[in-house]
Scaffold this motif. Structure first.
Motif, PDB file in Angstrom:
ATOM      1  N   ARG A 202       0.836  -1.212   0.000  1.00 17.41           N
ATOM      2  CA  ARG A 202       0.000   0.000   0.000  1.00 17.41           C
ATOM      3  C   ARG A 202       0.864   1.253   0.000  1.00 17.41           C
ATOM      4  N   PRO A 203       0.567   2.226  -0.848  1.00 18.16           N
ATOM      5  CA  PRO A 203       1.329   3.476  -0.753  1.00 18.16           C
ATOM      6  C   PRO A 203       1.051   4.164   0.580  1.00 18.16           C
ATOM      7  N   ARG A 204       1.980   4.999   0.988  1.00 15.87           N
ATOM      8  CA  ARG A 204       1.819   5.617   2.303  1.00 15.87           C
ATOM      9  C   ARG A 204       1.443   7.094   2.180  1.00 15.87           C
ATOM     10  N   VAL A 205       0.563   7.563   3.072  1.00 15.95           N
ATOM     11  CA  VAL A 205       0.267   8.994   3.160  1.00 15.95           C
ATOM     12  C   VAL A 205       0.565   9.502   4.562  1.00 15.95           C
TER      13      VAL A 205
ATOM     14  N   PRO B 284       8.089  12.613  -2.009  1.00 11.95           N
ATOM     15  CA  PRO B 284       6.615  12.577  -1.961  1.00 11.95           C
ATOM     16  C   PRO B 284       5.950  13.503  -2.986  1.00 11.95           C
ATOM     17  N   SER B 285       4.674  13.231  -3.261  1.00 12.51           N
ATOM     18  CA  SER B 285       3.892  14.110  -4.137  1.00 12.51           C
ATOM     19  C   SER B 285       2.754  14.724  -3.340  1.00 12.51           C
ATOM     20  N   PRO B 286       2.370  15.965  -3.704  1.00 15.83           N
ATOM     21  CA  PRO B 286       1.189  16.524  -3.037  1.00 15.83           C
ATOM     22  C   PRO B 286      -0.061  15.811  -3.526  1.00 15.83           C
ATOM     23  N   TYR B 287      -1.030  15.665  -2.664  1.00 12.22           N
ATOM     24  CA  TYR B 287      -2.331  15.098  -3.051  1.00 12.22           C
ATOM     25  C   TYR B 287      -3.341  16.205  -2.780  1.00 12.22           C
ATOM     26  N   ILE B 288      -3.685  16.939  -3.841  1.00 12.81           N
ATOM     27  CA  ILE B 288      -4.547  18.115  -3.688  1.00 12.81           C
ATOM     28  C   ILE B 288      -5.719  17.978  -4.648  1.00 12.81           C
ATOM     29  N   LEU B 289      -6.924  17.871  -4.113  1.00 14.26           N
ATOM     30  CA  LEU B 289      -8.102  17.766  -4.983  1.00 14.26           C
ATOM     31  C   LEU B 289      -8.492  19.152  -5.469  1.00 14.26           C
ATOM     32  N   LYS B 290      -8.640  19.261  -6.792  1.00 14.22           N
ATOM     33  CA  LYS B 290      -8.908  20.558  -7.399  1.00 14.22           C
ATOM     34  C   LYS B 290     -10.149  21.229  -6.785  1.00 14.22           C
ATOM     35  N   GLU B 291     -11.201  20.442  -6.630  1.00 19.75           N
ATOM     36  CA  GLU B 291     -12.493  21.013  -6.223  1.00 19.75           C
ATOM     37  C   GLU B 291     -12.437  21.685  -4.849  1.00 19.75           C
TER      38      GLU B 291
ATOM     39  N   ALA C 194       6.651   8.959   3.114  1.00 23.97           N
ATOM     40  CA  ALA C 194       5.312   9.098   2.523  1.00 23.97           C
ATOM     41  C   ALA C 194       5.392   9.260   1.008  1.00 23.97           C
ATOM     42  N   ASN C 195       4.484   8.583   0.314  1.00 23.78           N
ATOM     43  CA  ASN C 195       4.391   8.750  -1.138  1.00 23.78           C
ATOM     44  C   ASN C 195       3.549   9.973  -1.484  1.00 23.78           C
ATOM     45  N   GLU C 196       2.499  10.193  -0.670  1.00 27.76           N
ATOM     46  CA  GLU C 196       1.595  11.306  -0.957  1.00 27.76           C
ATOM     47  C   GLU C 196       1.242  12.071   0.313  1.00 27.76           C
ATOM     48  N   VAL C 197       0.967  13.358   0.122  1.00 25.97           N
ATOM     49  CA  VAL C 197       0.646  14.224   1.250  1.00 25.97           C
ATOM     50  C   VAL C 197      -0.652  14.980   0.954  1.00 25.97           C
ATOM     51  N   PRO C 198      -1.761  14.541   1.552  1.00 25.84           N
ATOM     52  CA  PRO C 198      -3.031  15.226   1.282  1.00 25.84           C
ATOM     53  C   PRO C 198      -3.149  16.536   2.063  1.00 25.84           C
ATOM     54  N   VAL C 199      -3.167  17.646   1.334  1.00 26.56           N
ATOM     55  CA  VAL C 199      -3.207  18.992   1.939  1.00 26.56           C
ATOM     56  C   VAL C 199      -4.025  19.929   1.052  1.00 26.56           C
ATOM     57  N   GLY C 200      -4.258  21.135   1.549  1.00 23.75           N
ATOM     58  CA  GLY C 200      -4.860  22.194   0.743  1.00 23.75           C
ATOM     59  C   GLY C 200      -3.790  22.889  -0.093  1.00 23.75           C
ATOM     60  N   GLU C 201      -4.255  23.689  -1.027  1.00 25.61           N
ATOM     61  CA  GLU C 201      -3.363  24.370  -1.968  1.00 25.61           C
ATOM     62  C   GLU C 201      -2.289  25.210  -1.256  1.00 25.61           C
TER      63      GLU C 201
END
Ligand code: AQP
Length: 332
Positions: free
Chosen positions: A1-4, A175-182, A141-148
């Motif tokens: 599993r990728p890590r966040v 790592p890559s940012p994980y940012i949902l456009k919406e 971490a592979n991805e980092v879920p954050v705001g813009e």
């Protein structure tokens, strides 16, 4: 599993809608698909002055809100940053790898220090992004879920990971940012040209999730729109209405086009009244669940203690490898 990996500050008491839609909501979803590490970042909190009693209470309150939002300690690792000393230890190594000019370019520091007066801003506030680099790299971490607003800090994390790997040998995952456009940026309800934020928003522009539901409904109903009457998603020309549509769409799962159609020919009043209802339905159970966790601090603390133990196992391994790569003599 990728890590966040991601974190949230315990400073403001209640989370606001921007924190939730921009970050925490994604955390909840990602615990199903990722090896997820989430923390309450109390070390970051003290970059500006804090009352010790309030900080302690707000740290529990932040953890209670994360659980109320849907984090499940069986599915993710939830902990408090200061319970894992490796964060501060790796931050030192990263401080020594960062250029002064490079750190000076961080726009969040510029904004926040300008507000406090440059002479009063702490060195901690200046190096805050570098502690954040350590937070992320410790867990590979592979991805980092954050705001813009955090994108620049994730860029710095990538730069420093690559620099370290290049200089000392492969050590860190980049790592890559994980940012949902919406929901990357939720705007202030009174001034839709600025992001909703605990420090910049006026009370009327800021939706605190723990506010009285009545207050929340009132704030939604008095949100600033424009002098036109058409309900259309157009962030450039209609930022207020577009912000309301984004919030509405995310909370209900209805598509933006669907909402535009639903409200065609209706006024802003109808949109706001319905959104106020949606918000109340969301915040009321959230408040109740948060209170339930706060009423049982022993359970809460034991969830955090288990989380810290799991986090430390990973963090200690990365730190020890980092120390070895840097050339520190191992302690016998
Ligand atoms: N308005 C926002 N829209 C989308 N995402 C947002 N975030 C914050 N505001 C918005 C995201 O929330 C997460 C947690 O942020 P934090 O712990 O850094 O919270 P904060 O910075 O204390 O929140 P504020 O209100 O933005 O604080 P100030 O006013 O101090 O700058 C992050 O992922 C962030 O992107």
């Amino acid at each position: 599993r990728p890590r966040v990996l991601s974190g949230i500050q315990p400073t403001a008491g209640s989370f606001h809608l921007g924190n939730y839609l921009g970050a925490v909501r994604q955390w909840v979803a990602l615990q199903e698909t990722h090896d997820a590490f989430y923390m309450v970042v109390d070390l970051h909190a003290i970059t500006v002055p804090q009352d010790p009693k309030e900080l302690r209470a707000n740290t529990r309150l932040a953890a209670a809100q994360l659980l109320a939002a849907g984090l499940d300690p069986e599915r993710c690792t939830l902990f408090v940053q200061s319970h894992v000393p490796e964060h501060a230890q790796l931050a030192w190594v990263m401080n020594c790898l960062t250029g002064f000019g490079e750190a000076s370019r961080m726009t969040q520091f510029k904004d926040k220090s300008a507000k406090q007066g440059a002479d009063r801003a702490s060195v901690g506030l200046f190096t805050y992004p570098i502690l954040q680099v350590a937070d992320i790299l410790l867990y590979q971490a592979n991805e980092v879920p954050v705001g813009e607003d955090q994108r620049q800090h994730i860029e710095l994390t990538r730069d420093l990971a690559e620099r370290f790997n290049g200089r000392f040998g492969e050590t860190f995952t980049v790592p890559s940012p994980y940012i949902l456009k919406e929901t990357a940026k939720i705007y202030d309800l009174q001034d839709p040209s600025i992001k909703m934020s605990k420090s910049a928003s006026t009370p009327k522009g800021l939706i605190n999730l723990l506010d009285e539901p009545k207050t929340t409904a009132k704030k939604v109903k008095s949100a600033v729109t424009d002098t036109d009457t058409v309900i259309r998603f157009d962030p450039e020309n209609k930022p207020g209405v577009s912000n309301l549509l984004s919030i509405y769409s995310t909370l209900t799962g209805a598509g933006i086009a669907e909402l535009e159609e639903k409200y065609a020919g209706k006024g802003y009043g109808a949109l706001k009244t319905d959104l106020a209802e949606v918000m109340v339905e969301f915040v009321s159970p959230f408040r109740e669940r948060t209170q339930q966790y706060l009423d049982d601090p022993e359970t809460l603390d034991s969830i955090l203690a288990k989380g810290a133990e799991k986090a430390r196992a990973v963090a200690a391994e990365t730190l020890s490898r980092t120390y070895e790569m840097v050339g520190f003599l191992p302690a016998k």
